[in-house]
Design a protein around this motif. Structure first.
Motif, PDB file in Angstrom:
ATOM      1  N   PRO A   1      19.430 -40.220   9.606  1.00 53.34           N
ATOM      2  CA  PRO A   1      19.476 -38.966   8.853  1.00 53.34           C
ATOM      3  C   PRO A   1      20.430 -39.057   7.670  1.00 53.34           C
ATOM      4  N   ILE A   2      19.988 -38.506   6.557  1.00 52.38           N
ATOM      5  CA  ILE A   2      20.812 -38.403   5.357  1.00 52.38           C
ATOM      6  C   ILE A   2      20.831 -36.925   4.977  1.00 52.38           C
ATOM      7  N   TYR A   3      22.020 -36.398   4.813  1.00 57.08           N
ATOM      8  CA  TYR A   3      22.180 -34.985   4.499  1.00 57.08           C
ATOM      9  C   TYR A   3      22.339 -34.828   2.996  1.00 57.08           C
ATOM     10  N   ILE A   4      21.656 -33.832   2.452  1.00 52.06           N
ATOM     11  CA  ILE A   4      21.618 -33.625   1.006  1.00 52.06           C
ATOM     12  C   ILE A   4      22.047 -32.201   0.701  1.00 52.06           C
TER      13      ILE A   4
ATOM     14  N   GLN B   1      18.061 -31.984   5.368  1.00 49.77           N
ATOM     15  CA  GLN B   1      18.205 -33.267   6.051  1.00 49.77           C
ATOM     16  C   GLN B   1      16.991 -34.118   5.717  1.00 49.77           C
ATOM     17  N   GLY B   2      17.272 -35.295   5.215  1.00 50.99           N
ATOM     18  CA  GLY B   2      16.226 -36.265   4.959  1.00 50.99           C
ATOM     19  C   GLY B   2      16.424 -37.440   5.899  1.00 50.99           C
ATOM     20  N   LYS B   3      15.706 -38.525   5.624  1.00 50.01           N
ATOM     21  CA  LYS B   3      15.889 -39.737   6.417  1.00 50.01           C
ATOM     22  C   LYS B   3      15.695 -40.944   5.527  1.00 50.01           C
ATOM     23  N   ALA B   4      16.379 -42.007   5.892  1.00 48.18           N
ATOM     24  CA  ALA B   4      16.239 -43.262   5.154  1.00 48.18           C
ATOM     25  C   ALA B   4      14.863 -43.855   5.467  1.00 48.18           C
ATOM     26  N   ILE B   5      14.171 -44.289   4.442  1.00 48.20           N
ATOM     27  CA  ILE B   5      12.837 -44.863   4.613  1.00 48.20           C
ATOM     28  C   ILE B   5      12.921 -46.240   5.267  1.00 48.20           C
ATOM     29  N   LYS B   6      13.977 -46.998   4.938  1.00 47.78           N
ATOM     30  CA  LYS B   6      14.183 -48.330   5.516  1.00 47.78           C
ATOM     31  C   LYS B   6      15.672 -48.618   5.546  1.00 47.78           C
ATOM     32  N   ASP B   7      16.043 -49.723   6.144  1.00 46.15           N
ATOM     33  CA  ASP B   7      17.451 -50.128   6.175  1.00 46.15           C
ATOM     34  C   ASP B   7      17.976 -50.260   4.751  1.00 46.15           C
ATOM     35  N   ALA B   8      19.261 -49.962   4.580  1.00 44.96           N
ATOM     36  CA  ALA B   8      19.888 -50.209   3.277  1.00 44.96           C
ATOM     37  C   ALA B   8      19.726 -51.696   2.983  1.00 44.96           C
ATOM     38  N   GLY B   9      19.382 -52.005   1.759  1.00 50.07           N
ATOM     39  CA  GLY B   9      19.208 -53.404   1.404  1.00 50.07           C
ATOM     40  C   GLY B   9      20.521 -54.169   1.432  1.00 50.07           C
ATOM     41  N   PHE B  10      20.431 -55.462   1.260  1.00 48.05           N
ATOM     42  CA  PHE B  10      21.616 -56.301   1.192  1.00 48.05           C
ATOM     43  C   PHE B  10      22.410 -55.908  -0.055  1.00 48.05           C
ATOM     44  N   PRO B  11      23.722 -55.694   0.051  1.00 42.90           N
ATOM     45  CA  PRO B  11      24.516 -55.312  -1.119  1.00 42.90           C
ATOM     46  C   PRO B  11      24.405 -56.348  -2.237  1.00 42.90           C
TER      47      PRO B  11
ATOM     48  N   SER C   1      32.231 -54.444 -11.980  1.00 36.41           N
ATOM     49  CA  SER C   1      31.017 -53.982 -11.314  1.00 36.41           C
ATOM     50  C   SER C   1      31.246 -53.930  -9.819  1.00 36.41           C
ATOM     51  N   SER C   2      30.716 -52.901  -9.186  1.00 41.72           N
ATOM     52  CA  SER C   2      30.867 -52.798  -7.742  1.00 41.72           C
ATOM     53  C   SER C   2      29.580 -53.236  -7.051  1.00 41.72           C
ATOM     54  N   MET C   3      29.705 -53.463  -5.766  1.00 40.40           N
ATOM     55  CA  MET C   3      28.557 -53.831  -4.957  1.00 40.40           C
ATOM     56  C   MET C   3      27.825 -52.548  -4.572  1.00 40.40           C
ATOM     57  N   VAL C   4      26.510 -52.574  -4.682  1.00 38.69           N
ATOM     58  CA  VAL C   4      25.691 -51.396  -4.424  1.00 38.69           C
ATOM     59  C   VAL C   4      24.566 -51.740  -3.452  1.00 38.69           C
ATOM     60  N   VAL C   5      23.975 -50.694  -2.892  1.00 42.26           N
ATOM     61  CA  VAL C   5      22.784 -50.841  -2.058  1.00 42.26           C
ATOM     62  C   VAL C   5      21.731 -49.862  -2.569  1.00 42.26           C
ATOM     63  N   ASP C   6      20.478 -50.221  -2.383  1.00 43.72           N
ATOM     64  CA  ASP C   6      19.373 -49.334  -2.725  1.00 43.72           C
ATOM     65  C   ASP C   6      18.947 -48.595  -1.469  1.00 43.72           C
ATOM     66  N   ILE C   7      18.822 -47.273  -1.594  1.00 46.22           N
ATOM     67  CA  ILE C   7      18.422 -46.443  -0.466  1.00 46.22           C
ATOM     68  C   ILE C   7      17.338 -45.489  -0.949  1.00 46.22           C
ATOM     69  N   SER C   8      16.247 -45.416  -0.203  1.00 45.06           N
ATOM     70  CA  SER C   8      15.207 -44.430  -0.474  1.00 45.06           C
ATOM     71  C   SER C   8      15.263 -43.392   0.629  1.00 45.06           C
TER      72      SER C   8
ATOM     73  N   GLY D   1       9.087 -33.802   1.875  1.00 46.84           N
ATOM     74  CA  GLY D   1       7.841 -34.373   1.384  1.00 46.84           C
ATOM     75  C   GLY D   1       7.962 -35.249   0.152  1.00 46.84           C
ATOM     76  N   LYS D   2       9.175 -35.505  -0.301  1.00 44.64           N
ATOM     77  CA  LYS D   2       9.397 -36.357  -1.472  1.00 44.64           C
ATOM     78  C   LYS D   2      10.208 -37.571  -1.069  1.00 44.64           C
ATOM     79  N   THR D   3       9.997 -38.669  -1.787  1.00 41.95           N
ATOM     80  CA  THR D   3      10.806 -39.867  -1.589  1.00 41.95           C
ATOM     81  C   THR D   3      11.656 -40.058  -2.838  1.00 41.95           C
ATOM     82  N   LEU D   4      12.968 -40.111  -2.636  1.00 38.23           N
ATOM     83  CA  LEU D   4      13.902 -40.241  -3.748  1.00 38.23           C
ATOM     84  C   LEU D   4      14.673 -41.547  -3.622  1.00 38.23           C
ATOM     85  N   PRO D   5      14.618 -42.420  -4.643  1.00 38.65           N
ATOM     86  CA  PRO D   5      15.390 -43.669  -4.605  1.00 38.65           C
ATOM     87  C   PRO D   5      16.780 -43.481  -5.213  1.00 38.65           C
ATOM     88  N   PHE D   6      17.765 -44.118  -4.598  1.00 39.76           N
ATOM     89  CA  PHE D   6      19.137 -44.058  -5.093  1.00 39.76           C
ATOM     90  C   PHE D   6      19.757 -45.442  -5.030  1.00 39.76           C
ATOM     91  N   THR D   7      20.648 -45.721  -5.962  1.00 43.14           N
ATOM     92  CA  THR D   7      21.495 -46.905  -5.924  1.00 43.14           C
ATOM     93  C   THR D   7      22.917 -46.387  -5.756  1.00 43.14           C
TER      94      THR D   7
END
Length: 102
Positions: free
Chosen positions: A11-14, A24-34, A49-56, A61-67
């Motif tokens: 669960p991801i809270y928005i 409340q949303g949910k992660a579509i998949k595991d956070a990627g490798f940083p 530059s910092s280390m980041v992960v991609d999270i959808s 009913g919407k899918t939102l991508p974030f870094t």
């Protein structure tokens, strides 16, 4: 929990600060490798530059991508506050409430 530890269906809270709405949303998949952010948008306190992960996130009913920086438990994207921890959203709401009383 940090964003780098997010797993599929976690669960991801928005919090939408404009609408004062929490969903409340949910992660579509595991956070990627940083990986190192090369866009320069995510700089650490030393200007590097910092280390980041991609999270959808799937929510309403919407899918939102974030870094997101890997070492955060709360992230900000415009008027949205994201966190896998509900208590972080509560703290943000309390902060907004305190600021409104001033």
């Amino acid at each position: 929990m940090l964003f780098k530890d997010v797993k599929q269906n976690c669960p991801i809270y928005i919090l939408d600060k404009q609408e004062f709405k929490v969903t409340q949303g949910k992660a579509i998949k595991d956070a990627g490798f940083p990986y190192r952010d090369t866009s320069g948008k995510m700089l650490n306190t030393f200007g590097q530059s910092s280390m980041v992960v991609d999270i959808s996130i799937e929510a309403e009913g919407k899918t939102l991508p974030f870094t997101i920086p890997e070492n955060l438990s709360t992230a900000y994207a415009g008027d949205l506050v994201l966190s896998p921890n509900p208590e972080d959203i509560v703290k943000e709401l309390e902060s907004m409430r305190a600021a409104a009383k001033r």
